[in-house]
Design a protein around this motif. Structure first.
Motif, PDB file in Angstrom:
ATOM      1  N   VAL A 131       0.831  -1.207   0.000  1.00 12.68           N
ATOM      2  CA  VAL A 131       0.000   0.000   0.000  1.00 12.68           C
ATOM      3  C   VAL A 131       0.864   1.255   0.000  1.00 12.68           C
ATOM      4  CG1 VAL A 131      -1.579   1.350   1.436  1.00 12.68           C
ATOM      5  CG2 VAL A 131      -2.038  -1.067   1.002  1.00 12.68           C
ATOM      6  N   ALA A 132       1.970   1.236   0.745  1.00 12.87           N
ATOM      7  CA  ALA A 132       2.826   2.424   0.844  1.00 12.87           C
ATOM      8  C   ALA A 132       3.389   2.834  -0.512  1.00 12.87           C
ATOM      9  CB  ALA A 132       3.959   2.175   1.833  1.00 12.87           C
ATOM     10  N   VAL A 133       3.558   1.874  -1.421  1.00 13.70           N
ATOM     11  CA  VAL A 133       4.005   2.216  -2.779  1.00 13.70           C
ATOM     12  C   VAL A 133       3.026   3.185  -3.414  1.00 13.70           C
ATOM     13  CG1 VAL A 133       4.385   1.313  -5.100  1.00 13.70           C
ATOM     14  CG2 VAL A 133       5.246   0.047  -3.116  1.00 13.70           C
ATOM     15  N   PHE A 134       1.746   2.885  -3.316  1.00 16.14           N
ATOM     16  CA  PHE A 134       0.731   3.708  -3.979  1.00 16.14           C
ATOM     17  C   PHE A 134       0.526   5.041  -3.265  1.00 16.14           C
ATOM     18  CE2 PHE A 134      -0.224  -0.597  -5.387  1.00 16.14           C
ATOM     19  CZ  PHE A 134      -0.348  -0.409  -6.755  1.00 16.14           C
ATOM     20  N   THR A 135       0.549   5.038  -1.935  1.00 10.51           N
ATOM     21  CA  THR A 135       0.294   6.300  -1.244  1.00 10.51           C
ATOM     22  C   THR A 135       1.473   7.265  -1.383  1.00 10.51           C
ATOM     23  OG1 THR A 135       0.971   5.270   0.857  1.00 10.51           O
ATOM     24  CG2 THR A 135      -1.377   5.357   0.378  1.00 10.51           C
ATOM     25  N   GLU A 136       2.710   6.753  -1.456  1.00  8.66           N
ATOM     26  CA  GLU A 136       3.830   7.678  -1.673  1.00  8.66           C
ATOM     27  C   GLU A 136       3.792   8.249  -3.088  1.00  8.66           C
ATOM     28  OE1 GLU A 136       8.659   8.176  -1.203  1.00  8.66           O
ATOM     29  OE2 GLU A 136       7.607   6.520  -0.193  1.00  8.66           O
ATOM     30  N   TRP A 137       3.456   7.415  -4.069  1.00  8.96           N
ATOM     31  CA  TRP A 137       3.302   7.940  -5.435  1.00  8.96           C
ATOM     32  C   TRP A 137       2.171   8.965  -5.491  1.00  8.96           C
ATOM     33  CZ3 TRP A 137       5.709   8.074 -10.030  1.00  8.96           C
ATOM     34  CH2 TRP A 137       6.809   7.236 -10.215  1.00  8.96           C
ATOM     35  N   TYR A 138       1.086   8.706  -4.758  1.00  5.06           N
ATOM     36  CA  TYR A 138      -0.016   9.684  -4.751  1.00  5.06           C
ATOM     37  C   TYR A 138       0.468  11.029  -4.215  1.00  5.06           C
ATOM     38  CZ  TYR A 138      -3.717  12.471  -2.778  1.00  5.06           C
ATOM     39  OH  TYR A 138      -4.502  13.545  -2.432  1.00  5.06           O
ATOM     40  N   ARG A 139       1.256  10.992  -3.152  1.00  4.58           N
ATOM     41  CA  ARG A 139       1.701  12.261  -2.560  1.00  4.58           C
ATOM     42  C   ARG A 139       2.661  12.992  -3.499  1.00  4.58           C
ATOM     43  NH1 ARG A 139       0.866   8.757   2.108  1.00  4.58           N
ATOM     44  NH2 ARG A 139      -0.974   9.618   3.150  1.00  4.58           N
ATOM     45  N   ALA A 140       3.417  12.248  -4.310  1.00  3.52           N
ATOM     46  CA  ALA A 140       4.245  12.888  -5.335  1.00  3.52           C
ATOM     47  C   ALA A 140       3.356  13.526  -6.412  1.00  3.52           C
ATOM     48  CB  ALA A 140       5.184  11.863  -5.956  1.00  3.52           C
ATOM     49  N   LEU A 141       2.332  12.798  -6.839  1.00  2.68           N
ATOM     50  CA  LEU A 141       1.374  13.352  -7.811  1.00  2.68           C
ATOM     51  C   LEU A 141       0.737  14.624  -7.256  1.00  2.68           C
ATOM     52  CD1 LEU A 141      -1.072  13.484  -9.849  1.00  2.68           C
ATOM     53  CD2 LEU A 141      -2.122  11.704  -8.477  1.00  2.68           C
ATOM     54  N   ARG A 142       0.329  14.579  -5.993  1.00  2.00           N
ATOM     55  CA  ARG A 142      -0.339  15.734  -5.388  1.00  2.00           C
ATOM     56  C   ARG A 142       0.582  16.947  -5.425  1.00  2.00           C
ATOM     57  NH1 ARG A 142      -2.203  18.902  -1.553  1.00  2.00           N
ATOM     58  NH2 ARG A 142      -4.249  18.591  -0.564  1.00  2.00           N
ATOM     59  N   ARG A 143       1.850  16.707  -5.122  1.00  3.98           N
ATOM     60  CA  ARG A 143       2.827  17.802  -5.156  1.00  3.98           C
ATOM     61  C   ARG A 143       2.936  18.362  -6.578  1.00  3.98           C
ATOM     62  NH1 ARG A 143       7.232  18.993  -1.601  1.00  3.98           N
ATOM     63  NH2 ARG A 143       6.549  17.223  -0.344  1.00  3.98           N
ATOM     64  N   ALA A 144       2.976  17.457  -7.570  1.00  3.23           N
ATOM     65  CA  ALA A 144       3.108  17.899  -8.957  1.00  3.23           C
ATOM     66  C   ALA A 144       1.878  18.651  -9.439  1.00  3.23           C
ATOM     67  CB  ALA A 144       3.358  16.690  -9.853  1.00  3.23           C
ATOM     68  N   ALA A 145       0.702  18.280  -8.923  1.00  8.39           N
ATOM     69  CA  ALA A 145      -0.547  18.843  -9.445  1.00  8.39           C
ATOM     70  C   ALA A 145      -0.988  20.109  -8.732  1.00  8.39           C
ATOM     71  CB  ALA A 145      -1.653  17.796  -9.348  1.00  8.39           C
ATOM     72  N   THR A 146      -0.366  20.433  -7.601  1.00  8.45           N
ATOM     73  CA  THR A 146      -0.872  21.549  -6.800  1.00  8.45           C
ATOM     74  C   THR A 146       0.132  22.692  -6.687  1.00  8.45           C
ATOM     75  OG1 THR A 146      -0.165  20.345  -4.794  1.00  8.45           O
ATOM     76  CG2 THR A 146      -2.465  20.140  -5.449  1.00  8.45           C
ATOM     77  N   GLY A 147       0.966  22.836  -7.685  1.00 11.93           N
ATOM     78  CA  GLY A 147       1.793  24.034  -7.783  1.00 11.93           C
ATOM     79  C   GLY A 147       3.123  23.998  -7.087  1.00 11.93           C
ATOM     80  N   SER A 148       3.600  22.828  -6.670  1.00 16.32           N
ATOM     81  CA  SER A 148       4.932  22.768  -6.063  1.00 16.32           C
ATOM     82  C   SER A 148       5.992  23.081  -7.122  1.00 16.32           C
ATOM     83  CB  SER A 148       5.185  21.378  -5.483  1.00 16.32           C
ATOM     84  OG  SER A 148       4.364  21.144  -4.369  1.00 16.32           O
ATOM     85  N   PRO A 149       7.133  23.617  -6.709  1.00 17.60           N
ATOM     86  CA  PRO A 149       8.211  23.868  -7.681  1.00 17.60           C
ATOM     87  C   PRO A 149       8.595  22.592  -8.417  1.00 17.60           C
ATOM     88  CG  PRO A 149       8.699  24.902  -5.563  1.00 17.60           C
ATOM     89  CD  PRO A 149       7.491  24.047  -5.351  1.00 17.60           C
ATOM     90  N   TYR A 150       9.058  22.774  -9.637  1.00 19.87           N
ATOM     91  CA  TYR A 150       9.400  21.629 -10.486  1.00 19.87           C
ATOM     92  C   TYR A 150      10.397  20.694  -9.792  1.00 19.87           C
ATOM     93  CZ  TYR A 150      11.128  18.908 -14.425  1.00 19.87           C
ATOM     94  OH  TYR A 150      11.485  17.867 -15.233  1.00 19.87           O
ATOM     95  N   ASP A 151      11.459  21.261  -9.227  1.00 21.92           N
ATOM     96  CA  ASP A 151      12.499  20.421  -8.622  1.00 21.92           C
ATOM     97  C   ASP A 151      11.950  19.615  -7.452  1.00 21.92           C
ATOM     98  OD1 ASP A 151      14.284  21.379 -10.449  1.00 21.92           O
ATOM     99  OD2 ASP A 151      15.232  22.822  -9.094  1.00 21.92           O
ATOM    100  N   SER A 152      11.061  20.217  -6.669  1.00 24.91           N
ATOM    101  CA  SER A 152      10.466  19.519  -5.529  1.00 24.91           C
ATOM    102  C   SER A 152       9.604  18.355  -6.000  1.00 24.91           C
ATOM    103  CB  SER A 152       9.626  20.497  -4.701  1.00 24.91           C
ATOM    104  OG  SER A 152       8.921  19.813  -3.690  1.00 24.91           O
ATOM    105  N   ALA A 153       8.808  18.587  -7.053  1.00 27.21           N
ATOM    106  CA  ALA A 153       7.948  17.522  -7.574  1.00 27.21           C
ATOM    107  C   ALA A 153       8.782  16.401  -8.181  1.00 27.21           C
ATOM    108  CB  ALA A 153       6.983  18.095  -8.613  1.00 27.21           C
TER     109      ALA A 153
END
Length: 663
Positions: A491-513
């Protein structure tokens, strides 16, 4: 007329078709309880009188008992014609007997289930014991606790229940599911603090989940309680455990990683099968499949081993020529799946072919309906990511059968197939969200832990597609809690990827995402999910660049896996080979029907915009239009190419007049 069922694991009850029967007063209930206690044997009238009135019975006690029996008969068999002999509460010799069916009394069912659990493989026994224990509604024969005639039976049933709770906990600890045992043991000891074995199991479970201090605190609590209230020291097993924890004795660690231990058990099971199947030991084969189902949720090597050996079991079942056995072996592998691309397409195709052959060989009668449903759900699941009419048809038929049979576990399996076939076009996130919501509710009502995990993951994906990150966050937290409690490492595989997606989709800087994506990708190493792992990181980084308005850069040497056809034209463009890039663009197939359908359509749109290819632009516009309000690719819960609406607007601008609004 529906059969009458009886309950004694709590207040004494009688029901027909779910309706509680009116049993009049406490003496009537006492007569019924006393007859149930006799287990279909005759209870003499004199004994009934003696038990109902422990002091001197009244002068008309015999007549009163006969009246109570008559009233009970009318309640239990209301449609019995006058003067017709009773069939359930019968007069025999000097007294009465209640001829209840063997499965009509909850206590009898409980005992049978506990005995059955003792014969099952260790991987299946905990669930059987959990189902058995769920029948208890309170103390046995609750309203007659002070009566001498019931005291021995109450004590016997209570001891059987306590042993079942402890045996289930012991199995969970031995199976590497120690965290799952802790809450039940805590509750068990609250009511029964003198059970030394329960204290031992709780301390061991805590130690095996990395809670060494908590384990020692439990043992100190047990020592204080036993000394303070009973004036005794802990027994030798508790003392040995405490010494072992203090010394961090390696013997207290799990004997093996669950996946490795299960793989060895599987090897022994198949060896035994080879030796005995000719003699008809089919149950051994079914047990081995149950083992694989447990093995698959452990992640890593366990998932790979389950995938490797599953086909062996199916082939062995087919060799017997017994279609119903083969159906059970294929259908028993109801491991929930939330990724819509197969880890091993060739093997999945062989499973589908075996399921189809077995469907054709099954008898066409109602007894085979559940087996048929499981086979159809298997076809739907294993056909994921394959563009064919058969997968959706199989999913629909499995769902119809499961709803008709009203079997919660069967419906959960069928809904997993429905989910797998819900990516045939863009814009289907709301439909998947509804499926996930039903799975969450169904799993909560019926204790289906694995399908609760699945339901929350599906909803996480669907809400992310709809840019509803507040709801997606709630499902991510819920599924993380379930995974921690029930030891579901994947499960942790999917939830960590989700949190990366969330960062990418909600305006985080490119390098952070980008860093978040790379960190999530590291979790895939050894997870045993090549269908998810291959090509995912480079595709996520491509989507990140495009969503941030950067030039599409691809590393042609990266492992693009199944996404290489969409990456190759970008590499050709970067080399200035526009004509070859255009040829590659026009040769692109429609993306497979999986959770990255919209993402790959956007990759194609980016190529078509760069090359000014109107044919490809028209094609991708039509495919993306149903998802105009979604985030492209976010339905995977893993990555995004940005809002679909932005891509549609860019295509309309490139196509010029006539494409200024959606069709």
């Amino acid at each position: 007329m529906e059969a009458v069922t009886f309950g004694v694991l709590g207040p004494v009850t009688a029901e027909r078709a779910g309706d509680v029967l009116a049993l009049k007063g406490p003496r009537h209930r006492a007569v019924l309880a006393r007859l149930l206690l006799a287990r279909r044997r005759v209870v003499p009238l004199a004994r009934l009188v003696e038990d109902l009135w422990e002091d001197a019975p009244p002068p008309r006690a015999v007549g009163a008992v006969r009246t109570f029996v008559g009233d009970l008969r009318r309640a239990l068999e209301p449609d019995r014609p006058p003067r017709a002999p009773a069939r359930l509460l019968v007069t025999e010799g000097p007294g009465y007997a209640l001829r209840a069916a063997p499965d009509a009394v909850d206590a009898w069912r409980f005992e049978a289930a506990v005995a059955e659990a003792g014969r099952l493989p260790a991987t299946r026994a905990p669930d059987r014991l959990r189902t058995a224990l769920a029948q208890w509604r309170g103390p046995a024969y609750a309203e007659f606790g002070g009566q001498e005639w019931v005291r021995g039976e109450r004590s016997r049933l209570t001891e059987l229940r306590l042993r079942a709770v402890e045996r289930r906990a012991e199995l969970l600890v031995d199976l590497g599911r120690a965290a799952e045992a802790v809450p039940d043991l805590d509750a068990h000891l609250t009511d029964h603090p003198w059970r030394e074995e329960a204290w031992r199991l709780l301390a061991l479970a805590l130690y095996r989940t990395g809670r060494q201090a908590d384990a020692l605190a439990v043992l100190r609590r047990a020592r204080a309680l036993l000394a303070g209230h009973l004036g005794i020291d802990p027994g030798p097993r508790l003392r040995r455990l405490e010494a072992g924890i203090l010394a961090q004795d390696a013997d207290l660690d799990p004997s093996d990683e669950p996946a490795e231990a299960a793989a060895r058990l599987w090897a022994r099971a198949t060896e035994a099968y080879d030796r005995t199947v000719a003699a008809g030991a089919h149950a051994r084969l079914e047990s081995a499949v149950g083992l694989l189902r447990t093995l698959a949720v452990t992640g890593g090597g366990g998932l790979e081993a389950a995938r490797e050996h599953r086909m062996t079991a199916v082939e062995a079942a087919e060799e017997t020529g017994d279609a119903e056995l083969t159906a059970r072996v294929i259908g028993a592998y109801d491991v929930p799946a939330n990724w819509t691309r197969s880890d091993d397409p060739e093997r999945a195709g062989r499973i589908v072919a075996a399921a189809e052959r077995t469907l054709a060989a099954l008898p066409d009668d109602t007894h085979a309906e559940a087996a048929r449903c499981r086979l159809l759900a298997t076809v739907a699941l294993e056909s994921r990511g394959v563009r064919s009419a058969r997968g959706p048809r199989a999913a629909d038929e499995a769902e119809r059968i499961a709803r008709r049979l009203d079997d919660p576990a069967l419906l959960a399996f069928a809904l997993n197939g429905v989910f797998m076939q819900s990516c045939t076009t863009a814009g289907l996130a709301p439909r998947r969200d509804a499926t996930g919501a039903e799975l969450v509710e169904l799993a909560a009502r019926h204790g289906l832990v694995n399908h609760a995990v699945l339901g929350h993951l599906i909803r996480l994906q669907a809400r992310a597609a709809l840019a509803d990150f507040a709801a997606a966050d709630e499902h991510a937290s819920a599924v993380d809690r379930l995974a921690e409690r029930h030891e579901r490492p994947l499960v942790a595989v999917f939830t960590e990827w989700y949190r990366a997606l969330r960062r990418a989709a909600t305006g985080s800087p490119y390098d952070s995402a980008e860093a978040a994506y790379r960190s999530a990708a590291a979790r895939l190493d050894g997870a045993g999910m090549p269908g998810l792992e291959r090509g995912l990181l480079p595709l996520a980084l491509l989507g990140l660049r495009l969503a941030h308005g950067r030039v599409a850069e691809v590393d042609p040497g990266a492992d693009w896996g199944p996404y290489r056809p969409w990456a190759a034209p970008f590499a050709l463009l970067a080399d200035g080979r526009h004509a070859e890039a255009r040829t590659a663009l026009r040769a692109l197939p429609e993306p497979p029907p999986d959770l990255l359908y919209e993402a790959l359509c956007c990759a194609e749109a980016a190529l078509a915009l760069e090359l000014g290819d109107r044919t490809a632009l028209e094609r991708t516009y039509g495919r993306l239009l149903p998802a105009s309000g979604e985030l492209a690719g976010a339905g995977s819960g893993l990555l995004t190419f940005g809002p679909v609406g932005d891509w549609l607007a860019a295509i309309r601008r490139a196509l010029g007049p006539g494409r200024d609004r959606p069709d």
